[in-house]
Every structure is written in C-alpha cells, then in structure tokens.
Design an enzyme around this catalytic site. Structure first.
Site, mmCIF file in Angstrom:
data_model
loop_
_atom_site.group_PDB
_atom_site.id
_atom_site.type_symbol
_atom_site.label_atom_id
_atom_site.label_comp_id
_atom_site.label_asym_id
_atom_site.label_seq_id
_atom_site.Cartn_x
_atom_site.Cartn_y
_atom_site.Cartn_z
ATOM 1 N N MET A 59 10.550 1.947 -57.153
ATOM 2 C CA MET A 59 11.361 1.564 -56.120
ATOM 3 C C MET A 59 11.448 2.664 -55.234
ATOM 4 O O MET A 59 12.072 3.738 -55.822
ATOM 5 C CB MET A 59 12.654 0.671 -56.382
ATOM 6 C CG MET A 59 13.369 0.232 -55.228
ATOM 7 S SD MET A 59 12.292 -0.809 -54.152
ATOM 8 C CE MET A 59 13.343 -0.463 -52.566
ATOM 9 N N GLU A 60 11.483 2.724 -53.895
ATOM 10 C CA GLU A 60 11.159 3.878 -53.168
ATOM 11 C C GLU A 60 12.632 4.142 -52.579
ATOM 12 O O GLU A 60 13.037 4.733 -51.462
ATOM 13 C CB GLU A 60 10.406 3.579 -51.976
ATOM 14 C CG GLU A 60 10.793 2.620 -50.951
ATOM 15 C CD GLU A 60 10.142 1.151 -51.140
ATOM 16 O OE1 GLU A 60 9.703 1.177 -52.134
ATOM 17 O OE2 GLU A 60 10.129 0.474 -50.208
ATOM 18 N N ASN A 61 13.963 3.679 -53.259
ATOM 19 C CA ASN A 61 15.271 4.032 -52.601
ATOM 20 C C ASN A 61 15.389 5.532 -51.855
ATOM 21 O O ASN A 61 14.860 6.381 -52.628
ATOM 22 C CB ASN A 61 16.330 3.866 -53.713
ATOM 23 C CG ASN A 61 16.052 2.725 -54.545
ATOM 24 O OD1 ASN A 61 15.961 1.689 -54.210
ATOM 25 N ND2 ASN A 61 15.790 2.965 -56.002
ATOM 26 N N HIS B 213 6.596 6.389 -49.071
ATOM 27 C CA HIS B 213 7.520 5.278 -48.342
ATOM 28 C C HIS B 213 8.684 6.087 -47.712
ATOM 29 O O HIS B 213 9.289 5.529 -46.754
ATOM 30 C CB HIS B 213 8.250 4.530 -49.393
ATOM 31 C CG HIS B 213 7.546 3.032 -49.739
ATOM 32 N ND1 HIS B 213 6.880 2.483 -48.615
ATOM 33 C CD2 HIS B 213 7.189 2.559 -50.868
ATOM 34 C CE1 HIS B 213 6.308 1.381 -49.216
ATOM 35 N NE2 HIS B 213 6.377 1.547 -50.624
ATOM 36 N N GLU C 21 4.159 -1.875 -46.972
ATOM 37 C CA GLU C 21 3.343 -1.935 -48.110
ATOM 38 C C GLU C 21 1.703 -1.502 -47.831
ATOM 39 O O GLU C 21 1.341 -0.791 -48.500
ATOM 40 C CB GLU C 21 3.696 -2.950 -49.077
ATOM 41 C CG GLU C 21 4.918 -3.184 -49.569
ATOM 42 C CD GLU C 21 5.286 -1.968 -50.471
ATOM 43 O OE1 GLU C 21 4.549 -1.255 -50.852
ATOM 44 O OE2 GLU C 21 6.771 -1.848 -50.509
ATOM 45 N N HIS D 88 2.906 7.034 -54.163
ATOM 46 C CA HIS D 88 3.239 5.689 -53.208
ATOM 47 C C HIS D 88 4.841 6.002 -52.876
ATOM 48 O O HIS D 88 5.193 5.650 -51.507
ATOM 49 C CB HIS D 88 2.797 4.500 -53.994
ATOM 50 C CG HIS D 88 3.337 3.445 -53.215
ATOM 51 N ND1 HIS D 88 2.158 2.721 -52.630
ATOM 52 C CD2 HIS D 88 4.314 2.460 -53.140
ATOM 53 C CE1 HIS D 88 2.663 1.436 -51.842
ATOM 54 N NE2 HIS D 88 4.024 1.460 -52.657
ATOM 55 N N GLU D 89 5.930 6.114 -53.820
ATOM 56 C CA GLU D 89 7.226 5.750 -53.487
ATOM 57 C C GLU D 89 7.592 6.961 -52.679
ATOM 58 O O GLU D 89 8.400 6.922 -52.009
ATOM 59 C CB GLU D 89 7.858 5.797 -55.040
ATOM 60 C CG GLU D 89 7.471 4.732 -55.856
ATOM 61 C CD GLU D 89 7.224 3.301 -55.176
ATOM 62 O OE1 GLU D 89 7.987 3.042 -54.389
ATOM 63 O OE2 GLU D 89 6.669 2.431 -55.786
ATOM 64 N N GLY E 149 6.990 -1.837 -60.508
ATOM 65 C CA GLY E 149 6.410 -0.536 -60.899
ATOM 66 C C GLY E 149 7.302 0.808 -60.445
ATOM 67 O O GLY E 149 7.921 1.342 -61.500
HETATM 68 ZN ZN LIG Z 1 5.617 0.250 -52.060
#
Ligand SMILES: [Zn+2]
Length: 881
Positions: free
Chosen positions: A270-272, A308, A327, A304-305, A268
């Site tokens: 990515m939280e880089n 994080h 998560e 969500h991201e 979906g």
């Molecule tokens: Zn996540």
C-alpha cells in the site's frame, strides 16, 4: 463485519460534498483492546452551501466516546451517532469550525485487516479503499484532501518505533513507560493514504540523493533479525527513485521514505504517503528463501508503490470509479521500469500471459466491467485485473498512438496541470489530446466499454497487381449490462515479412490510416490495400501486443511455422510458436488427430527443439517459449463445454512428445546450464535457471525422470532450483518415494519460515488429480497453516481453486464443496479475502454440463448462507446472474 445493504453506487451520482476538511489532527493512544483516537478536524463549508446543511461523516463499526465543536460539548439533540455514521444536524453558521471526535477501537480483535489492526504485535493500518472510517468518523472519500498532523502515544517497551506519514516533527517521553512521536505531512492527501505503524521492528537504513541534491533518509522495517533479507528491496527502491527521475522527471518530495513489512496483509502493498506498508512476502528475500520470481515481484512492487507517490498520491482519484487513473497508469510505469531493468521482450511476454490468464476471463465472464466502472456495490471487489492490467494496456496504447515524445509531453502536462488534484479519466485523456492535438474521443471507449474486442483478419496477395490486402473486421462481444457495443479505435502494430525473413517493402497503402507500422482500426471493416508488394509476405500481427484484443486469423500453419522462426518482433515470434502449441493442444482435445496432424506434431516438436537450442535467443526467452500454454489458457481458447481432465491429458501428451523428440539435446543443454554455486538474482542468471528448470520439467517425464528431479532437488543451492524440483516431483511423480521424501525434507528445513512454507502449500495444492482435495483439506490442519492469514489462505486455498484445474474441477464436485465451505469459513474473519477467493468460479458457465451444475450448487450454497458480507454477496450474485 459490514453486511450487504444492497446499495449501488453510480458514477453519474457523483457530486462534491458540502464540506471540506483542510486540516486533520489525530492523536492515538495505542492499546490492543482499547485504543483511543482523538480526531480534531477543521471543517469548512463549501461556498454557496446553505448553513443548515447537515454534516454527514462515514464510520464503520465505531464506538463514539465524545464529540465537541469549537471546544464545546455537542448537545445529544444536535447529532446522530451510529457505528456506521455520524451526523451533525446543525453545524455552526461559521464558514469554518473545529470538530473533535473521540472514538475507541480494539485493534487486536480486527481480523478483517482494514483500519487499525495488529500483525505479530505490530500496530499497523490499511485504509484503502474505505478503512479510514474504521478508525474515526470522516468524509472518507478520495476527493477530501487534508493536511495531517499525527501524534502517536504508546508503551515504549511494546512499541519503540512510532511511524506515520510525512516528516517527523518531534518525539519524547510521557512517563510511566509511555512515549510519543509526532509526524506532519505537508501534502494534502485523501484519507485512504493515511498510515500508522507502531511496534518493535528491525531497521535497514540507507539514503538517496535526489535530482536536485536533496538527501532523503530511507528505512525498511522488518521483523527484528530479518534486516538482511531487505537488502534487495532497498536496492530496488533506490533504482526506482532514480528511474522515475530519468523516465518521468519525477523527484521524491519528503525528507524520509519508509517501508514497513507486515505478515498479515490483504493485498500486495500500500502506497501510503511516505510510509508504504507491504506484505512481507514482497520485501524479504535471499537465495535460500526466495525464488527468482519472488525477486522480480519484489522489484516490481517496490517500484509500483514508490511510483504512486506521483501517480496516485500527488494526483489522486476524484472518486473510486477513477481507480484506474492511479492503478492502470502506475502498473504501466512499473512495467516500463522492469522492462528497463530486465529484458524488454521477456517482460512483455510475461505481462501478456498474465493479462490473458487473469483479465481475459474477467472480460469474458459474469464479472466483466469497464476499466472505469460505472457502478459498484462493494469497491473492494474492483481491485481487478481489468482496472490494473487492462488499465495499463490502455495507457500503453495511448503511447503507441501518440509516439514516445508526445506521450511524455502529455504526462508532463498531466503533472503540471493536476498536481494536488483529485482527478478523473477525462482529465487524463484531455492532457494527451492537448499535448498532441489528436482526437482521442473514440479511443476513450477503452475506459468505458467492457469486453475484449476481437479482430477477424484474412489476407490475399495478387502477384499480377503486386497488391497485398488485409481484410480486418472488429467486433466487441456483449458483456453483462452492455449488450450493444460501439466501435473501438484499435492500434494494430504489424509487419510484412518476406521469404528471407526481411521486411517486405510497399509503396502505398489505402483503406485505413497506417503510421509507423500501426494500422488504426476505427471502423467495423477495413480493406487495407498495400501496393507495390513484390512477393507474398507472411504477416506478423499485433506486434508487441499493441492492443489487448483477440485475433481470429486465417493463417496457414506454414506461415505460423515461418513466423515462429523468423519474426523480427520478439513478442510476435513467441506468439506464433505459442499459437502452434495451442492449436496442437486443442486438436488433441477434440480428438481429431489424423495423418496430417501427425506431420504437424513432428514439425512442432522439431521446432521446440530448435528454439531450445537457439543460442541467439536469451535463455529466459527460450524458457518462456517452451512453457506450454496452461490448462486454463487452453480452456479459455476452447471457450465452452470444458472438460479439465481431457485438457490435462492432451497437455501431458504434448509435453511427453516434445521431451521424447529432443531428449538427448535437452539433456546436453540441461547439463551445460548446471548450477555453478554462484548466485545473483539478476535477470540473466534467473533466465539460465528458468531454462534449466523448464528442461528438467520435460526430462522428468522421460525414463529416469524422478531420479533426475530428486538429484536436482538435493543439489540445489538456491530456492528457485529447489522449489522447481519439488514441484516437478510433486506434480509429475506425486506418489513416488522421491516426491514423498522431498516434501518431507522441505518441511523439515523450512517448517518455521512461513513465507517459504507458503511454497510448500502451493506446490501440494497444485498437484493434478482427484486426490488433491483431500490433501488440501488435511493441510488446513497443518500447524504452519492459518485461516486468519491471507498469505496462507491464498497459498493453499487460492492455489487449489485457481491453479489446479483437475483437482478443483473434480468430476464429482468434491472440489467445489470443499471450496464453498472454506470460503464461508474465511469470510467469518476476512470478507475481502473470501470475496477474492470466490472469483475462482467466475468461468463456471464454460464447463461441461455436469460440472456446471455442481459448480452452480456450490455458488448457491454460498449465496444462501446467512449474514453474508457485502464483499462476498456482490461477487457471488454477479457470478450467478
Ligand atoms: Zn497500485
């Protein structure tokens, strides 16, 4: 492609590496077929480690060009290099040294979409879980935290935009059409959070002022010309940043926060750190192209991201066994955010439906594993509903047990104690014990033990003694490799409801600890006695879904009907009605309809009509209540010897009966909700559309239904209504001229918009019936379809195999044959996506014998294929075990 080595990773084998990498300097010279990556790593030997300990770095398909230590070329006899590993046999005696590694990559040929790859000519990266080792040799594990400085060089024409993590340092010209940019991220991070993006993209810019008054520059980068479609995502980002300050006291920490949308993406988003990379499906939206569900997903995933940044990035995981640490907790946080932005009750029901649809089958099948697994062969296969959704439920239960204030105190302690750490589940549980003084050792089994616990509950009322008794018994079914289970601590929220719908008082309780409306079930069996109870109450159980368990309750249908009308807990009221619907469907499935059942059916259809018209309930809630349990939900409740065709027939019959009983009332309500042409994606407006489209679904089964749906389709002014009408036509009237015409019209309008065409593929892939496998096979040759793009594959193949019970489970096994061939075809390009698809057959043992045999044949044909990837072999072998 990494083939299976058969290696099993075990939690108990964890030990810190002998070496650390405090500083990482990367230089990328980008080119589609020959990108050079020069990594200059500061390597530090851990105290107490022998100077002769070799340094072993991970790689995956790498080509090594050069290697130096402290500026000197390393002798060939002093290292071993293979595409998958680099070993420095005799590292320098010094505590610290500089290791330079020069590798060459071909991003254009990277179809696995892990590491550095190209999506529509944009260079981008995906490193979680183990993609960084496809970029350079590294200690590619989450407990190696490093401060990164990144220099990107590219042709200016090809990539005017150069992004990486952290804050921008400088940029400039290199001559010959080349330019560069440098980025520095001051926060030490694991390699899985590294990101790079380079390309020609449009930007939507904004800014946010944090709690302490710092201005953060925000950017969302999308395909040029689509900037306007990112407006909702930007709005959701700013709301998320504000909410995390208010709800958790968490402030953003860098000068910039960037989001990039790409069209080829395995997950979906990515939280880089500071540079989130998103599947464009979760960024781009407007009324014309996105449904209300798309808007809600964008809001939730952006949040969500972003969340994080603290739960995942500032505090990361010690090892991949701890995946739920970031998560489960972050899903809990995004659920709370959405509940605050929208309707809490509606959100909760939707969460529970998702949990039951995706996590319960996992827990009940061959792929069951604890929220924190103890072993894995391929970590990519553990991004599961158990880790995410059940992981979130476990955090929710901690809050239920501790109460809101002690929970917040525990979270504050977590951030204070572990900021900058690579932490474990034990660390997480400990902060709540320390903050509250409670013993959570029995509760912690939720992390360590797989399987969905069941509570068997019966009640008795003794009017003479004014005593009400609940007898509660817990059991946890066996799961693969865990035959004996320990007793759990289950927080069971409940309510006693009297004749007028009011709470029934009690003067005392014994047999279990009961606090704030929650029974703490800890033993195998509890007899919970309530004294001073003046009337026989109806008991409302697992209110708000306080624990992710199944219930076997001896409860009269009269009580269920009563609770479906009067329960003051919105979730439990929905649950009571949903249980009645499920009971009706299962009864019909077992063909035991008799005189008593006919009466039951009449009461049920009357109740459905009354809920639909109940103006005290918000439209979104009514829409959810009227949505019949899905075919897969019914199958799960039946449990064994499943015949999908019989379930489908029962469900259609109930939909027809409910629609017929309330036809006039539904029509009036449907008309009263007519589209005014004004559009807002907010929850209340979406709720009205949801109710109207649910009514359309019922009315479409009545005389004139196809024409009604066709009119709805033609007059739609937004994608929610248009897609809903198209689905009704395709599913309920699939050979009708109206359906054929609407599908063609949709294709004509949206043929060049891949994300909207995904809906067109999904709708056709989910048409019930034996003919759909042929349709789906034909659509794989459609010009808008591509086996290389995960969104296309999931829309067509994923929808068919996971959301089309009668089509996929076609009695002659043709659905399975098509499926196994396609999974192997996808695997050649992208093993991760293929492995995810293959989980569609995880419940094969619950099918009736003939389908079971055919499903097994299909699984074996995958298992016996040559050179199977680690990802796919792991799933298929566990499914067959
Ligand atoms: Zn996540």
């Amino acid at each position: 492609m990494r083939t299976d080595t058969g290696q099993v990773f075990k939690l108990e084998d964890y030990r810190p590496n002998d070496y650390l990498i405090p500083q990482t300097n990367l230089t990328f010279r980008l080119s589609p077929d020959a990108t050079r990556v020069i990594a200059l790593l500061t390597i530090e030997r851990r105290d107490g480690v022998s100077a002769s300990a070799p340094l072993v770095l991970d790689g995956d398909g790498l080509t090594l060009k050069r290697i130096e230590i402290d500026g000197k070329k390393v002798k060939p006899s002093d290292f071993l290099a293979s595409p998958d590993q680099l070993t420095i046999l005799n590292p320098p005696a010094a505590h610290r040294f500089q290791l330079l590694i020069d590798t060459e990559l071909a991003p254009a040929g990277n179809e696995a979409l892990m590491g550095l790859y190209r999506s529509n000519n944009v260079y981008c990266t995906q490193c979680e879980a183990e993609g960084f080792r496809r970029i350079t040799y590294f200690l590619d594990r989450p407990d190696i935290l490093s401060v990164y400085t990144v220099r990107i060089e590219a042709l200016r024409d090809e990539a005017p935009l150069l992004l990486s993590n952290g804050n921008p340092l400088d940029r400039g010209d290199l001559g010959d059409g080349w330019h560069y940019a440098r980025w520095h991220d001051p926060f030490p991070k694991p390699s899985y959070l590294f990101a790079l993006v380079a390309g020609d993209l449009g930007q939507l810019a904004d800014s946010f002022v944090t709690l302490s008054g710092r201005t953060v520059e925000l950017g969302i980068y999308v395909e040029a010309g689509k900037e306007k479609l990112a407006g909702y995502a930007m709005d959701a980002l700013k709301r998320s940043m504000k909410w995390d300050e208010e709800a958790f006291g968490r402030e953003y920490d860098l000068d910039v926060f960037n989001i990039v949308a790409v069209s080829d993406f395995n997950m979906g988003a990515m939280e880089n750190k500071g540079l989130n990379i998103f599947n464009d499906k979760y960024v781009l939206a407007d009324r014309e192209t996105a449904t209300d569900a798309d808007f809600a997903n964008i809001e939730a995933i952006i949040a969500h991201e972003y969340f994080h940044n603290w739960t995942g990035n500032r505090i990361t995981c010690r090892d991949w066994f701890q995946l739920c640490l970031k998560e489960g907790l972050t899903v809990f946080r995004d659920h709370e955010f959405s509940a605050d932005q929208r309707s809490r009750a509606v959100k909760r029901i939707a969460e529970v439906r998702t949990l039951r649809a995706h996590q319960f089958p996992e827990d009940q099948g061959p792929l069951a594993h604890p929220v924190r697994p103890r072993r894995y062969r391929e970590i990519n296969n553990f991004y599961t509903a158990t880790v995410y959704e059940k992981g979130s439920e476990v955090v929710r239960m901690i809050r239920t047990i501790l109460g809101v204030d002690a929970f917040r105190a525990g979270m504050d302690l977590y951030f204070e104690r572990h900021d900058g750490d690579a932490a474990t589940i034990e660390d997480f549980v400990k902060v709540f014990e320390d903050a509250s003084g409670r013993d959570l050792s029995q509760f912690a089994l939720w992390y360590h033990q797989a399987g969905t616990p069941n509570l068997t509950i019966s009640s008795t009322y003794n009017p003479a003694a004014r005593e009400f008794t609940l007898e509660i018994e817990q059991s946890v079914p066996p799961t693969p490799s865990e035959s004996r289970k320990r007793l759990m601590h289950i927080p069971l929220a409940f309510g006693l409801i009297g004749a007028g719908g009011k709470a029934v008082e009690y003067s005392g309780v014994e047999g279990a600890s009961v606090e704030e409306g929650v029974i703490h079930v800890r033993k195998r069996r509890h007899m919970v006695r309530f004294s001073g109870v003046a009337e026989r109450p109806a008991v409302s159980l697992n209110r708000g879904f306080s624990a992710p368990v199944t219930l076997s309750v001896e409860q009269k249908a009269d009580d269920q009907f009563f609770l479906a009308r009067h329960d003051s807990d919105a979730f439990s009221r929905w649950q009571a009605f949903n249980t009645l619907l499920t009971d009706a469907l299962i009864s019909a499935f077992r063909e035991i309809l008799g005189g008593k059942q006919a009466d039951f059916a009449a009461r049920l259809t009357e109740l459905a009509g009354s809920i639909a018209g109940d103006e005290t309930l918000e439209p979104a809630y009514r829409a959810l209540a009227l949505a019949l349990p899905g075919e897969a939900d019914i199958a799960r409740d039946i449990g064994r010897n499943i015949d999908p065709d019989a379930i489908y027939a029962a469900r259609e019959a109930l939909a027809l009966a409910i629609g017929a009983a309330s036809r006039d009332a539904f029509s009036v309500l449907y008309l009263s909700l007519a589209d005014t042409g004004a559009f807002s994606p907010d929850a209340a407006s979406a709720g009205r559309r949801a109710l109207r489209n649910t009514l359309l679904d019922y009315l479409s089964l009545q005389p004139g239904g196809a024409a009604l749906a066709a009119g709805h389709f033609q007059s739609a002014t937004n994608m929610t209504d248009r897609a809903a009408a198209l689905a009704v036509l395709a599913h309920r009237h699939h050979d009708s001229p109206e359906a054929i015409e609407a599908l063609a019209a949709f294709e004509t309008i949206y043929g060049s918009d891949p994300l909207v065409m995904d809906k067109w593929f999904q709708i056709q892939a989910s048409v019930p019936g034996p003919q759909t496998v042929d349709t789906v096979r034909a659509l794989t040759s459609h010009p808008a379809f591509s086996m290389g793009n995960p969104n296309r594959v999931r829309s067509l193949i994923g929808t068919f195999s996971s959301a089309n019970q009668t089509g996929f489970h076609r009695a002659d096994g043709e659905g399975y044959r098509f499926f196994s061939q396609t999974v192997l075809e996808v695997e050649k390009r992208n093993p991760q996506v293929a492995a995810r698809l293959a989980t569609a057959l995880r419940s094969w043992r619950s099918l009736e014998p003939s389908r079971q045999a055919k499903a097994k044949e299909a699984l074996l044909s995958i298992a016996n294929a040559e050179n199977l990837s680690a990802d796919l072999r792991d799933i298929v072998e566990r499914t067959l075990a």
